[in-house]
Write an enzyme that holds these catalytic residues in place. Sequence first.
Site, mmCIF file in Angstrom:
data_model
loop_
_atom_site.group_PDB
_atom_site.id
_atom_site.type_symbol
_atom_site.label_atom_id
_atom_site.label_comp_id
_atom_site.label_asym_id
_atom_site.label_seq_id
_atom_site.Cartn_x
_atom_site.Cartn_y
_atom_site.Cartn_z
ATOM 1 N N ASP A 349 -17.431 44.338 20.725
ATOM 2 C CA ASP A 349 -16.065 44.686 20.373
ATOM 3 C C ASP A 349 -16.004 46.136 19.895
ATOM 4 O OD1 ASP A 349 -13.241 43.942 19.544
ATOM 5 O OD2 ASP A 349 -14.068 44.455 17.578
ATOM 6 N N GLU A 385 -16.902 46.920 25.129
ATOM 7 C CA GLU A 385 -15.477 47.231 25.132
ATOM 8 C C GLU A 385 -15.420 48.726 24.806
ATOM 9 O OE1 GLU A 385 -11.311 45.651 23.187
ATOM 10 O OE2 GLU A 385 -13.030 45.885 21.866
#
Length: 707
Positions: A349, A385
């Site tokens: 993330d 990401e």
Amino acid sequence: MTSVWPGSPYPLGASYDGAGTNFSLFSEVAERVELCLIGRDGGEIRVELDEVDGYVWHAYLPTITPGQRYGFRVHGPWDPAAGLRCDASKLLADPYGKSFHGDFDFTQALYSYDLNAEDPASGGVPPRVDSLGHTMTSVVINPYFDWDNDRAPRTPYHETIIYETHVKGMTQTHPGIPPELRGTYAGMAHPAAIDHLLSLGITAVELMPVHQFLHDHRLLNLGLRNYWGYNTVGFFAPHFQYAATRNAGGAVAEFKTMVKALHQAGIEVILDVVYNHTAESDHLGPTINFRGIDNAAYYRLRDDDNRLYKDFTGTGNSLNARHPHTLQLIMDSLRYWVLDMHVDGFRFDLAATLAREFYDVDRLSAFFDLVQQDPVVSQVKLIAEPWDIGEGGYQVGNFPPQWTEWNGKYRDTVRDYWRGQPATLGEFASRLTGSSDLYEETGRRPSASINFITAHDGFTLADLVSYNEKHNEANGEHNRDGENDNRSWNCGVEGPTDDPEILQLRGRQMRAMLATLMVSQGTPMISHGDEFGRTQRGNNNAYCQDSPLSWMDWSMLTSNADLVEFVRRATRLRRKHPVFRRRRFFDGKPVRRGEQIRDIVWLTRDGIEMTDDDWYSGFKSVTVYLNGEAIAEPNNRGERIVDDSFLLCFNAHMADIEVITPNHGFARQWTAVLDTAVPTGHSELVVSAGESFTLTGRSVVVLQRTG
């Protein structure tokens, strides 16, 4: 407890060896550290950790066994202006804790400042309210588990189809899963869940955060919860609220059982991990562990005011990946999940935050150097990401060679093309063929592009074709949260409608995007429930919606059976034909000298090869020839791969168009194997070379050479 032995500084955390447990904790600023053993009555026994090696405080307790609850108290300086926030009134969770127990009640006891103070940021003397009984405690676990010759599937990227899902959201309402197992790891391991994944051709599940997390106080006050789980407390522990077995430490064994069951079905397990921030939030957040152990070591502090935190994540803090012990924590966590929990990879993330050196994003930062040389972590799937909210944080295409990336440019381009935005054809062609402009120069292959159209963050696929605007009122933020630019198109009506023409158009739009995803070079990712049209009623930021709004509605498996069958047909097509999942980029060359037909040819609707002018003519339709005899790469046995050849026909116009199949040696006959104008994708279309057929508006037809 009968005695305390010196023990060892490593491994960090609590390590049971069959006879007793070694405890160790890093803190460079501590003056004293106490291990607190929590009894069944909630009381504590404090054990002074007298042994210190390299700022690691440790002891071995020969009578402590699995199930023992514990925490630490760190005595040291309280000087927020210098970045020091030690507060021995706080029972601190173990950063290396493998399991947790209890919950947070968000009373004054959790905070190291007066909640009623006029200026909480002033850094005055904390109120010293004991947090025992108000906070989570760590739990000693038994590391033994019978893996019974568990074998990782090790599916190559180019053969991978990822299914992003949520442990609770996928299983909470499934009628085939026993009620007591719904919403749990055991539910994910149930044959009913696994059979659905296999029917879709899924090779890997990407689980939204399962590291132990907490629910924000603000959300709880609103009657909401942190459903997504991007609010980590412990980087080594599976979230115990997802366990059907609620005994202390039971989540660990249940998680391992889930992984084992998925592996037996040939499905890999990828974890969505959040190493960019923690649940302690900003300077007004609770003191749970890192803040009270060594605030300046674990967090990025502002240069102009050490009371405050740098925030590249929008959550209040950023982990200090420059500090060696924080880097060690991250790497130890990753290795633990691979070696002890047998997971197959990670999706990071806001990975750009981990690359930040000072104010810049540097893809050669210490973290990526460590991953590159690590013999364990470097061998699993690593998905970035590739952005955060800081300056220069959008880093699509800039990660190191062994990394793959969520390709945000693919998502945006495909959405734009199918909603009819002008001047997207060239960009669309690049994304369809693996985004070589982003990945080829760094030595990466098409599979480095994780292609997706929807994910947990944003509209579902059904909402993408049903809403022009977000509708997040249920989140309690007056619709201010969530992305405003969704690149969506409601097909003429905002939200639900009974208009059959609009419903048909929405169906074609969904199928066209799913078909595009499955015939694109790269690694496709499906968001859970998109296979049967899951909706969040226009909410594009359902992070706090632990409710039917976010859970998969399994009744749609029947009510929208045609779409499910379409997805199955599309994934079967991809898995059967290597021409859709090449390991190398197209080079525009013929397979053998003297041949005219190259590995890829772009054609107009008239069956004529496109010129440079055609790319800029505003076309919304294109035909792509994929030469199955020109893959030019060997299989695992060294044999040359030969596949069928295909025509991919795309029409983003509202109107039907006539498409002429190419002549001059391409094929004598073409047969449709996927037609998005048909709800199930099945078509009887057969067309000869040089003949025309009608390509429905907003649709894709995949033709296979059969003559």
